[in-house]
Design a protein around this motif. Structure first.
Motif, mmCIF file in Angstrom:
data_model
loop_
_atom_site.group_PDB
_atom_site.id
_atom_site.type_symbol
_atom_site.label_atom_id
_atom_site.label_comp_id
_atom_site.label_asym_id
_atom_site.label_seq_id
_atom_site.Cartn_x
_atom_site.Cartn_y
_atom_site.Cartn_z
ATOM 1 N N ALA A 91 43.040 39.406 42.250
ATOM 2 C CA ALA A 91 42.833 38.351 41.137
ATOM 3 C C ALA A 91 43.394 38.323 39.933
ATOM 4 N N LEU A 92 43.381 39.344 39.736
ATOM 5 C CA LEU A 92 43.854 39.836 38.184
ATOM 6 C C LEU A 92 45.075 40.204 37.659
ATOM 7 N N GLY A 93 44.955 40.055 36.312
ATOM 8 C CA GLY A 93 46.645 39.214 35.302
ATOM 9 C C GLY A 93 46.596 41.064 34.974
ATOM 10 N N PRO A 94 47.896 41.080 34.162
ATOM 11 C CA PRO A 94 47.742 43.031 33.806
ATOM 12 C C PRO A 94 47.272 43.729 33.173
ATOM 13 N N LYS A 95 46.305 42.724 32.393
ATOM 14 C CA LYS A 95 45.852 43.392 31.239
ATOM 15 C C LYS A 95 44.411 43.037 31.688
ATOM 16 N N GLY A 96 43.968 43.133 33.166
ATOM 17 C CA GLY A 96 42.963 43.536 34.125
ATOM 18 C C GLY A 96 42.639 44.332 34.664
#
Length: 315
Positions: free
Chosen positions: A196-201
């Protein structure tokens, strides 16, 4: 005050009221004006109004010199009266305003007066903040939970079962979230959080079991897993001092006996990650029940809920 507004709206002449921390002052007078019969008690016999200053409606008022923690005295009152509403001034009773003491006290009173009790009202700033932070996950799934302005009382979603616990992920996880899962077991929920996270998560799963962590690392090699204790706040801060979301799936916190321990753990995590923490999700049936029973009076008054009685579900 909010406490007195709640009294005016929720008390009727048919009630038999227990006033815990009775000082025989404004609160007592307000209860008597409603027409209710009032049993007031305080641990110090001399607290309250002096003789020669009778209360209006004094024939419906009975003062007890009693300790609220003395269950034998509470059972005696139960045998004499069908108490339907309890009002508690937490500062007067325990000398401070702590959530764990408040929850423990209310649990005791609810257990004793369960057959006739329909409502408990607590005067406590900390308990009000506590109640406003907790959400039954059923009411949160499929919508985004907005963080509270005060990070010291991060939102707490209470889920029952693995499916509901995992369904809460999109409610609290943003693409740039920094997520910790405590009690990751063999790693699947942590892996789902990472999806569920993006590259910055970022996400980290921790568990006290070395074997469990070894299996998680083997099964989900792209996710970070570490051995850690849920109660070791300093160790968790070393992993990342800026977690924004924490998931908790710790064994032993689902049964009734795990309520106070679970609240203690969540309060500890809220304190440790206060600057950044926005939400917690915990898998625990007793926590879910607790979130349903404890309501913030402000929302209760605004929505004009009718005081309701349901077997085994006093609010």
């Amino acid at each position: 005050s909010e406490y007195h507004r709640t009294i005016r709206w929720s008390t009727s002449e048919s009630d038999q009221v227990l006033e815990v921390g009775c000082l025989q002052a404004e609160t007592t007078q307000l209860l008597l004006k409603s027409g209710a019969t009032v049993v007031g008690f305080h641990i110090t016999a001399r607290q309250g109004r002096e003789q020669g200053e009778p209360l209006p409606g004094a024939d419906r008022f009975h003062f007890e010199h009693a300790d609220v923690w003395d269950l034998e005295q509470m059972w005696r009152i139960r045998e004499e009266r069908a108490i339907s509403v309890i009002y508690v001034d937490l500062n007067v009773i325990v000398g401070h305003d702590l959530v764990l003491d408040g929850v423990a006290l209310v649990r005791n009173l609810m257990q004793v007066f369960k057959p006739t009790l329909r409502l408990v009202v607590i005067k406590s700033r900390e308990m009000s903040a506590h109640a406003s932070s907790w959400v039954n996950a059923v009411h949160a799934i499929d919508r985004i939970i907005e963080p509270q302005a005060d990070c010291s009382n991060a939102r707490v979603l209470c889920a029952v079962g693995v499916e509901q616990y995992r369904q809460a992920i999109p409610c609290v996880v943003q693409p740039d979230s920094r997520v910790l899962e405590i009690g990751c077991h063999t790693g699947k929920s942590t892996w789902l959080i990472q999806q569920a996270l993006g590259p910055k998560g970022t996400t980290i799963g921790v568990d006290i079991s070395k074997k469990g962590i070894a299996l998680a690392r083997k099964t989900y090699p792209g996710v970070r897993y570490e051995v850690a204790d849920a109660w070791d706040s300093l160790g968790l801060q070393e992993l990342d001092p800026g977690f924004t979301v924490i998931f908790v799936d710790v064994g032993g916190l689902s049964g009734t006996d795990g309520l106070l321990e679970g609240i203690g753990l969540l309060k500890q995590l809220q304190r440790a990650f206060r600057p950044t923490l926005k939400a917690l999700v915990i898998k625990s049936r007793c926590m879910r029940d607790h979130s349903t029973q404890f309501l913030d009076a402000r929302g209760w008054l605004q929505q004009r809920y009718s005081p309701r009685v349901s077997q085994g579900n006093t609010q």
